[in-house]
Motif scaffolding. Structure first.
Motif, PDB file in Angstrom:
ATOM      1  N   SER A   2       0.845  -1.190   0.000  1.00 25.12           N
ATOM      2  CA  SER A   2       0.000   0.000   0.000  1.00 25.12           C
ATOM      3  C   SER A   2       0.879   1.238   0.000  1.00 25.12           C
ATOM      4  O   SER A   2       2.029   1.188   0.417  1.00 25.12           O
ATOM      5  CB  SER A   2      -0.886   0.043   1.241  1.00 25.12           C
ATOM      6  OG  SER A   2      -1.757  -1.048   1.264  1.00 25.12           O
ATOM      7  N   ILE A   3       0.309   2.339  -0.459  1.00 27.25           N
ATOM      8  CA  ILE A   3       0.990   3.633  -0.430  1.00 27.25           C
ATOM      9  C   ILE A   3       0.031   4.622   0.211  1.00 27.25           C
ATOM     10  O   ILE A   3      -1.160   4.625  -0.107  1.00 27.25           O
ATOM     11  CB  ILE A   3       1.325   4.129  -1.855  1.00 27.25           C
ATOM     12  CG1 ILE A   3       2.284   3.189  -2.557  1.00 27.25           C
ATOM     13  CG2 ILE A   3       1.890   5.546  -1.812  1.00 27.25           C
ATOM     14  CD1 ILE A   3       2.505   3.542  -4.018  1.00 27.25           C
ATOM     15  N   THR A  26       2.281   9.540  -8.019  1.00 31.44           N
ATOM     16  CA  THR A  26       2.146   8.330  -7.213  1.00 31.44           C
ATOM     17  C   THR A  26       1.426   7.238  -8.003  1.00 31.44           C
ATOM     18  O   THR A  26       1.859   6.087  -8.045  1.00 31.44           O
ATOM     19  CB  THR A  26       1.372   8.627  -5.907  1.00 31.44           C
ATOM     20  OG1 THR A  26       2.083   9.617  -5.163  1.00 31.44           O
ATOM     21  CG2 THR A  26       1.193   7.381  -5.070  1.00 31.44           C
ATOM     22  N   THR A  29       3.570   5.906 -10.940  1.00 29.36           N
ATOM     23  CA  THR A  29       4.618   5.017 -10.443  1.00 29.36           C
ATOM     24  C   THR A  29       4.049   3.661 -10.031  1.00 29.36           C
ATOM     25  O   THR A  29       4.653   2.620 -10.301  1.00 29.36           O
ATOM     26  CB  THR A  29       5.352   5.671  -9.257  1.00 29.36           C
ATOM     27  OG1 THR A  29       5.921   6.903  -9.709  1.00 29.36           O
ATOM     28  CG2 THR A  29       6.445   4.772  -8.709  1.00 29.36           C
ATOM     29  N   ALA A  30       2.885   3.677  -9.386  1.00 32.31           N
ATOM     30  CA  ALA A  30       2.267   2.432  -8.925  1.00 32.31           C
ATOM     31  C   ALA A  30       1.688   1.612 -10.078  1.00 32.31           C
ATOM     32  O   ALA A  30       1.550   0.398  -9.963  1.00 32.31           O
ATOM     33  CB  ALA A  30       1.170   2.736  -7.913  1.00 32.31           C
ATOM     34  N   TRP A 141      -5.626  -1.304 -13.233  1.00 35.35           N
ATOM     35  CA  TRP A 141      -4.167  -1.292 -13.276  1.00 35.35           C
ATOM     36  C   TRP A 141      -3.642  -1.521 -14.687  1.00 35.35           C
ATOM     37  O   TRP A 141      -4.246  -2.240 -15.479  1.00 35.35           O
ATOM     38  CB  TRP A 141      -3.619  -2.378 -12.357  1.00 35.35           C
ATOM     39  CG  TRP A 141      -4.036  -2.155 -10.940  1.00 35.35           C
ATOM     40  CD1 TRP A 141      -5.118  -2.698 -10.310  1.00 35.35           C
ATOM     41  CD2 TRP A 141      -3.407  -1.306  -9.999  1.00 35.35           C
ATOM     42  NE1 TRP A 141      -5.181  -2.233  -9.027  1.00 35.35           N
ATOM     43  CE2 TRP A 141      -4.144  -1.383  -8.803  1.00 35.35           C
ATOM     44  CE3 TRP A 141      -2.293  -0.478 -10.046  1.00 35.35           C
ATOM     45  CZ2 TRP A 141      -3.804  -0.671  -7.659  1.00 35.35           C
ATOM     46  CZ3 TRP A 141      -1.943   0.221  -8.902  1.00 35.35           C
ATOM     47  CH2 TRP A 141      -2.698   0.127  -7.733  1.00 35.35           C
ATOM     48  N   LEU A 147       1.734  -2.372  -7.902  1.00 35.50           N
ATOM     49  CA  LEU A 147       0.840  -2.743  -6.804  1.00 35.50           C
ATOM     50  C   LEU A 147      -0.321  -3.616  -7.226  1.00 35.50           C
ATOM     51  O   LEU A 147      -1.202  -3.900  -6.439  1.00 35.50           O
ATOM     52  CB  LEU A 147       0.256  -1.474  -6.146  1.00 35.50           C
ATOM     53  CG  LEU A 147       1.239  -0.549  -5.480  1.00 35.50           C
ATOM     54  CD1 LEU A 147       0.512   0.633  -4.874  1.00 35.50           C
ATOM     55  CD2 LEU A 147       2.018  -1.280  -4.404  1.00 35.50           C
TER      56      LEU A 147
END
Length: 150
Positions: A2-3, A26, A29-30, A141, A147
């Motif tokens: 998780s972020i 963010t 990047t994920a 995604w 992630l």
């Protein structure tokens, strides 16, 4: 994995693109799908703009004080919360089915836009004073996502 991150920002117009760029970076990047990232970044911009404009009115019209943005990304959703120290929302906020402001209206479209872009939205007043806008969206995604849930 998780972020999560939290920003404490000054109530200045320049803080809005800063929050938006951090969220977009963010999610890029994920490995979040770009369409989902865009929707959430627009919703965040609207919530931040609302905090900047209304989040600490002292009657003088001056933009003073601060607000907080917190974002959580986990395997299936992103949740964003924007909290200010202003007067809060009116006692009766119109329900989602209420008449929308005219397209050319100067004010009143931001909260409606957040409702359209996010899956779940909550507007509330925090004890003491201030407004909290929180919203979340189920994530999609990219194939190369860091992630991604299997």
């Amino acid at each position: 994995m998780s972020i999560w991150w939290s920003l404490h920002l000054r109530r200045e117009a320049a803080s809005v693109p800063l929050a938006r760029k951090l969220l977009l970076g963010t999610m890029e990047t994920a490995g979040v799908d770009p369409d989902i990232s865009y929707d959430l970044s627009v919703a965040l911009s609207e919530a931040c703009a609302n905090a900047v404009e209304h989040g600490g009115d002292d009657g003088s019209g001056a933009s003073s004080g601060a607000y907080r943005v917190t974002a959580y990304l986990d395997g299936e959703k992103c949740r964003i919360e924007v909290t200010d120290s202003g007067p809060g929302f009116p006692a009766r906020r119109a329900p989602r089915t209420a008449v929308r402001p005219p397209a050319m209206a100067e004010h009143g479209r931001g909260l409606c836009l957040i409702e359209e872009l996010a899956d779940h939205v909550h507007f509330r007043n925090k004890p003491g004073c201030g407004a909290v806008v929180s919203f979340d969206k189920i994530l999609k995604w990219r194939e190369d996502a860091l992630l991604r849930v299997s």
